[in-house]
Design a protein around this motif. Structure first.
Motif, PDB file in Angstrom:
ATOM      1  N   UNK A  12       0.925  -1.195   0.061  1.00 26.69           N
ATOM      2  CA  UNK A  12       0.161  -0.211  -0.038  1.00 26.69           C
ATOM      3  C   UNK A  12       0.742   1.108  -0.025  1.00 26.69           C
ATOM      4  N   UNK A  13       1.847   1.304   1.039  1.00 29.66           N
ATOM      5  CA  UNK A  13       2.772   2.461   1.142  1.00 29.66           C
ATOM      6  C   UNK A  13       3.456   2.565  -0.224  1.00 29.66           C
ATOM      7  N   UNK A  14       3.785   1.413  -1.188  1.00 27.40           N
ATOM      8  CA  UNK A  14       4.642   1.553  -2.276  1.00 27.40           C
ATOM      9  C   UNK A  14       3.819   2.127  -3.461  1.00 27.40           C
ATOM     10  N   UNK A  15       2.538   1.614  -3.190  1.00 29.04           N
ATOM     11  CA  UNK A  15       1.611   2.180  -4.638  1.00 29.04           C
ATOM     12  C   UNK A  15       1.360   3.863  -4.191  1.00 29.04           C
ATOM     13  N   UNK A  16       1.318   4.135  -2.748  1.00 26.89           N
ATOM     14  CA  UNK A  16       1.021   5.526  -2.585  1.00 26.89           C
ATOM     15  C   UNK A  16       2.295   6.352  -2.913  1.00 26.89           C
ATOM     16  N   UNK A  17       3.369   5.999  -2.721  1.00 28.64           N
ATOM     17  CA  UNK A  17       4.636   6.782  -2.929  1.00 28.64           C
ATOM     18  C   UNK A  17       5.041   6.670  -4.553  1.00 28.64           C
ATOM     19  N   UNK A  18       4.607   5.716  -5.376  1.00 33.13           N
ATOM     20  CA  UNK A  18       4.988   5.650  -6.736  1.00 33.13           C
ATOM     21  C   UNK A  18       3.963   5.997  -7.698  1.00 33.13           C
ATOM     22  N   UNK A  19       2.547   6.636  -7.014  1.00 32.13           N
ATOM     23  CA  UNK A  19       1.885   7.056  -7.874  1.00 32.13           C
ATOM     24  C   UNK A  19       1.941   8.293  -8.727  1.00 32.13           C
ATOM     25  N   UNK A  20       1.934   8.147 -10.204  1.00 32.37           N
ATOM     26  CA  UNK A  20       2.342   9.180 -11.000  1.00 32.37           C
ATOM     27  C   UNK A  20       1.379  10.569 -11.188  1.00 32.37           C
ATOM     28  N   UNK A  21       0.115  10.314 -10.460  1.00 33.47           N
ATOM     29  CA  UNK A  21      -0.728  11.109 -10.289  1.00 33.47           C
ATOM     30  C   UNK A  21      -1.146  12.041  -9.276  1.00 33.47           C
ATOM     31  N   UNK A  22       0.170  11.941  -8.461  1.00 29.86           N
ATOM     32  CA  UNK A  22       0.097  12.655  -6.918  1.00 29.86           C
ATOM     33  C   UNK A  22      -0.359  11.419  -5.755  1.00 29.86           C
ATOM     34  N   UNK A  23      -1.869  11.828  -5.800  1.00 30.14           N
ATOM     35  CA  UNK A  23      -2.439  11.016  -4.673  1.00 30.14           C
ATOM     36  C   UNK A  23      -1.785  10.673  -3.344  1.00 30.14           C
ATOM     37  N   UNK A  24      -0.923  11.731  -2.683  1.00 33.80           N
ATOM     38  CA  UNK A  24      -0.139  11.502  -1.583  1.00 33.80           C
ATOM     39  C   UNK A  24      -0.827  10.776  -0.511  1.00 33.80           C
ATOM     40  N   UNK A  25      -2.565  10.511  -0.573  1.00 35.94           N
ATOM     41  CA  UNK A  25      -3.105   9.942   0.479  1.00 35.94           C
ATOM     42  C   UNK A  25      -3.027  10.381   1.896  1.00 35.94           C
ATOM     43  N   UNK A  26      -2.525   9.927   2.837  1.00 43.23           N
ATOM     44  CA  UNK A  26      -2.717  10.292   4.288  1.00 43.23           C
ATOM     45  C   UNK A  26      -1.830  11.486   4.623  1.00 43.23           C
ATOM     46  N   UNK A  27      -0.796  11.665   3.837  1.00 40.99           N
ATOM     47  CA  UNK A  27       0.184  12.910   4.155  1.00 40.99           C
ATOM     48  C   UNK A  27      -0.363  14.193   3.913  1.00 40.99           C
ATOM     49  N   UNK A  28      -1.741  14.408   3.152  1.00 41.48           N
ATOM     50  CA  UNK A  28      -2.159  15.809   3.256  1.00 41.48           C
ATOM     51  C   UNK A  28      -3.377  15.930   4.310  1.00 41.48           C
ATOM     52  N   UNK A  29      -3.787  14.965   5.132  1.00 42.88           N
ATOM     53  CA  UNK A  29      -4.669  15.271   6.151  1.00 42.88           C
ATOM     54  C   UNK A  29      -4.011  15.772   7.393  1.00 42.88           C
TER      55      UNK A  29
END
Length: 53
Positions: A12-29
């Motif tokens: 899950x963390x790998x998918x968040x970190x390597x997402x080319x469209x941004x999608x920082x996930x929980x980092x923006x909360x």
């Protein structure tokens, strides 16, 4: 079971970190504790500014 959960979390963390469209996930909360503290301060200010009859 523990290894499966650890692998899932790592994937899950790998998918968040390597997402080319941004999608920082929980980092923006915002931090929950910071939001709660800010809300308490707002309620305190509102209570102190009320007129006493």
């Amino acid at each position: 079971m523990v290894e499966i959960l650890m692998a899932w979390d790592a994937k899950r963390q790998f998918m968040i970190d390597t997402n080319p469209f941004g999608g920082g996930g929980d980092k923006d909360k915002p931090d929950r504790k910071a939001v709660a503290k800010e809300a308490r301060m707002g309620f305190r200010v509102a209570a102190m500014s009320r007129k006493k009859d």
